[in-house]
Motif scaffolding. Sequence first.
Motif, mmCIF file in Angstrom:
data_model
loop_
_atom_site.group_PDB
_atom_site.id
_atom_site.type_symbol
_atom_site.label_atom_id
_atom_site.label_comp_id
_atom_site.label_asym_id
_atom_site.label_seq_id
_atom_site.Cartn_x
_atom_site.Cartn_y
_atom_site.Cartn_z
ATOM 1 N N GLN A 1 31.960 22.265 -41.782
ATOM 2 C CA GLN A 1 32.605 21.206 -42.985
ATOM 3 C C GLN A 1 33.107 21.931 -44.140
ATOM 4 O O GLN A 1 32.355 22.712 -44.720
ATOM 5 C CB GLN A 1 31.450 20.117 -43.310
ATOM 6 C CG GLN A 1 32.079 19.058 -44.172
ATOM 7 C CD GLN A 1 32.754 18.059 -43.345
ATOM 8 O OE1 GLN A 1 32.801 18.013 -42.120
ATOM 9 N NE2 GLN A 1 33.414 16.979 -44.099
ATOM 10 N N VAL A 2 34.247 21.701 -44.548
ATOM 11 C CA VAL A 2 34.719 22.273 -45.724
ATOM 12 C C VAL A 2 35.056 21.479 -46.797
ATOM 13 O O VAL A 2 35.730 20.411 -46.407
ATOM 14 C CB VAL A 2 35.894 23.127 -45.488
ATOM 15 C CG1 VAL A 2 36.725 23.748 -46.715
ATOM 16 C CG2 VAL A 2 35.613 24.160 -44.227
ATOM 17 N N GLN A 3 34.794 21.402 -47.940
ATOM 18 C CA GLN A 3 35.108 20.571 -49.080
ATOM 19 C C GLN A 3 35.920 21.341 -49.877
ATOM 20 O O GLN A 3 35.768 22.653 -50.229
ATOM 21 C CB GLN A 3 33.693 20.387 -49.742
ATOM 22 C CG GLN A 3 32.811 19.351 -49.131
ATOM 23 C CD GLN A 3 31.633 18.842 -49.910
ATOM 24 O OE1 GLN A 3 31.115 19.506 -50.617
ATOM 25 N NE2 GLN A 3 31.291 17.409 -49.454
ATOM 26 N N LEU A 4 37.105 20.755 -50.300
ATOM 27 C CA LEU A 4 38.086 21.469 -51.188
ATOM 28 C C LEU A 4 38.100 20.515 -52.658
ATOM 29 O O LEU A 4 38.331 19.493 -52.394
ATOM 30 C CB LEU A 4 39.424 21.463 -50.457
ATOM 31 C CG LEU A 4 39.402 22.063 -49.230
ATOM 32 C CD1 LEU A 4 40.615 21.780 -48.366
ATOM 33 C CD2 LEU A 4 39.218 23.659 -49.171
ATOM 34 N N VAL A 5 38.238 21.283 -53.518
ATOM 35 C CA VAL A 5 38.286 20.549 -55.026
ATOM 36 C C VAL A 5 39.450 21.386 -55.676
ATOM 37 O O VAL A 5 39.335 22.761 -56.063
ATOM 38 C CB VAL A 5 36.948 20.775 -55.809
ATOM 39 C CG1 VAL A 5 36.936 20.336 -57.273
ATOM 40 C CG2 VAL A 5 35.874 20.115 -55.043
ATOM 41 N N GLU A 6 40.632 20.634 -56.114
ATOM 42 C CA GLU A 6 41.655 21.079 -56.816
ATOM 43 C C GLU A 6 41.538 20.976 -58.215
ATOM 44 O O GLU A 6 40.764 20.197 -58.715
ATOM 45 C CB GLU A 6 42.981 20.197 -56.420
ATOM 46 C CG GLU A 6 43.234 20.564 -54.983
ATOM 47 C CD GLU A 6 42.824 19.112 -54.257
ATOM 48 O OE1 GLU A 6 43.574 18.717 -53.260
ATOM 49 O OE2 GLU A 6 41.848 18.502 -54.717
ATOM 50 N N SER A 7 42.074 21.615 -58.980
ATOM 51 C CA SER A 7 42.156 21.688 -60.557
ATOM 52 C C SER A 7 43.420 22.421 -61.022
ATOM 53 O O SER A 7 44.110 22.868 -60.388
ATOM 54 C CB SER A 7 40.687 22.469 -61.142
ATOM 55 O OG SER A 7 40.803 23.723 -60.463
ATOM 56 N N GLY A 8 43.495 22.190 -62.111
ATOM 57 C CA GLY A 8 44.828 22.664 -63.233
ATOM 58 C C GLY A 8 46.026 21.928 -63.248
ATOM 59 O O GLY A 8 46.971 22.323 -63.814
ATOM 60 N N GLY A 9 45.869 20.687 -62.652
ATOM 61 C CA GLY A 9 47.139 19.861 -62.810
ATOM 62 C C GLY A 9 47.168 19.283 -64.302
ATOM 63 O O GLY A 9 46.154 19.599 -65.192
ATOM 64 N N GLY A 10 48.239 18.609 -64.631
ATOM 65 C CA GLY A 10 48.598 18.351 -66.118
ATOM 66 C C GLY A 10 49.881 18.013 -66.317
ATOM 67 O O GLY A 10 50.675 17.903 -65.474
#
Length: 124
Positions: free
Chosen positions: A1-10
């Motif tokens: 199982q892999v969990q992915l968390v994006e960041s940096g949008g705006g």
Amino acid sequence: QVQLVESGGGLVQAGGSLRLSCAASGRTFSSYAMGWFRQAPGKEREFVVTISGRGGSTYSADSVKGRFTISRDNAKNTVYLQMNSLKPEDTAVYYCAAKLGRAWSTNGYEYEYWGQGTQVTVSS
């Protein structure tokens, strides 16, 4: 199982830059090719850019070639999307995705794991 968390949008003005990050859980990050996809309001999800498991090969959609760059740091379990010369038509929710196997793919159906998405808005 892999969990992915994006960041940096705006929110950014046209011509500006943003860098998105996608942090992955797990100990075999290099076994996964990674991709970035996006979905604008009222439109279908579309492929943006992909990178092989070890980072040696990438492929970009024609609409972002020369402007967007994907990279990865396998020691940090993180993939990045550097977006330059942004245009209003780049406005969308951006998703990172992981595909078991090192070969990259432009086909979203080949990706088993997806992040929750991060909003990118480019004003004119």
